[in-house]
Scaffold this motif. Structure first.
Motif, short mmCIF file in Angstrom:
data_model
loop_
_atom_site.label_atom_id
_atom_site.label_comp_id
_atom_site.label_asym_id
_atom_site.label_seq_id
_atom_site.Cartn_x
_atom_site.Cartn_y
_atom_site.Cartn_z
N VAL A 38 0.75 -1.50 -0.18
CA VAL A 38 0.03 -0.29 -0.16
C VAL A 38 0.74 1.09 -0.03
N ILE A 39 0.55 2.71 -0.61
CA ILE A 39 0.86 3.99 -0.72
C ILE A 39 0.68 4.18 -0.73
N ARG A 40 0.07 5.45 -0.05
CA ARG A 40 -0.87 6.99 0.54
C ARG A 40 0.06 8.42 -0.95
N TRP A 41 -0.96 8.10 -0.89
CA TRP A 41 -0.26 8.97 -2.74
C TRP A 41 0.24 10.86 -2.23
N ARG A 42 -0.29 11.26 -1.24
CA ARG A 42 0.61 12.79 -0.88
C ARG A 42 2.01 12.24 0.39
N SER A 43 1.89 11.45 1.14
CA SER A 43 2.87 11.57 1.75
C SER A 43 4.12 10.29 1.39
N THR A 44 3.48 9.10 -0.20
CA THR A 44 4.57 7.89 0.17
C THR A 44 5.03 7.48 0.99
N ARG A 45 3.83 7.18 2.09
CA ARG A 45 4.19 6.42 2.88
C ARG A 45 3.93 4.87 2.27
N THR A 46 4.46 3.89 3.01
CA THR A 46 4.66 2.06 2.15
C THR A 46 4.38 1.12 3.56
N TYR A 47 3.21 0.28 2.86
CA TYR A 47 3.85 -1.13 4.27
C TYR A 47 3.48 -1.93 3.22
N TYR A 48 4.49 -3.05 3.51
CA TYR A 48 4.02 -4.17 3.01
C TYR A 48 3.80 -5.67 3.88
N SER A 49 3.07 -6.92 3.20
CA SER A 49 3.09 -7.73 3.65
C SER A 49 4.67 -8.67 3.71
N ASP A 50 4.08 -9.29 4.81
CA ASP A 50 5.32 -10.56 5.33
C ASP A 50 5.98 -10.83 4.20
N SER A 51 5.67 -11.40 3.22
CA SER A 51 5.44 -12.18 1.60
C SER A 51 6.15 -11.37 0.76
N ALA A 52 5.80 -10.08 1.11
CA ALA A 52 6.06 -8.81 0.05
C ALA A 52 7.55 -8.09 0.61
N ARG A 53 7.45 -8.38 2.21
CA ARG A 53 8.38 -7.08 2.16
C ARG A 53 9.97 -7.55 2.66
N GLY A 54 10.81 -6.70 0.89
CA GLY A 54 12.27 -6.96 0.42
C GLY A 54 12.61 -7.52 -0.81
#
Length: 124
Positions: free
Chosen positions: A49-65
């Protein structure tokens, strides 16, 4: 808001793909854009996921890295770069928009608009 996902395909394990999600309509700075995937016979699951303005992101455990989500403002496009793909990454990948002002998390039920999905198949 309409979303058009593309970039899927059949690839070998260990290779990379970049998915694109072109968003039509007005994108407000408060929007949250996410990628989900759904494997055959499985429930839809969160990927990134990404926030449009801040570009903060978060990933699932399987996707991270391995995966990177990013956005291009002039192109109204969100990307998902996937490296070191594994057979378990196989599925239909959907992009989705949460139009709420606040960030509501990663549950598919929080997302208002969905693209049609693009199929990713990773062979071993």
């Amino acid at each position: 808001v309409q979303l058009q996902a593309s970039g899927g395909g059949l690839v070998h394990a260990g290779t990379s793909l970049r998915l694109s999600c072109v968003i039509s309509g007005t994108i407000y700075s408060s929007y949250t854009i996410a990628w989900f995937r759904q494997a055959p016979g499985q429930e839809r699951e969160f990927v990134a996921v990404i926030r449009w303005r801040s570009t903060r992101t978060y990933y699932s455990d399987s996707a991270r890295g391995r995966f990177t989500i990013s956005r291009d403002v002039p192109e109204n496009t969100v990307y998902l770069k996937m490296n070191s793909l594994k057979p378990e990454d196989t599925g239909i990948y959907f992009c989705a928009v949460d139009s709420s002002i606040d960030y509501n998390g990663i549950s598919p039920s929080e997302y208002d608009y969905w693209g049609q999905g693009t199929l990713v198949t990773v062979s071993s």
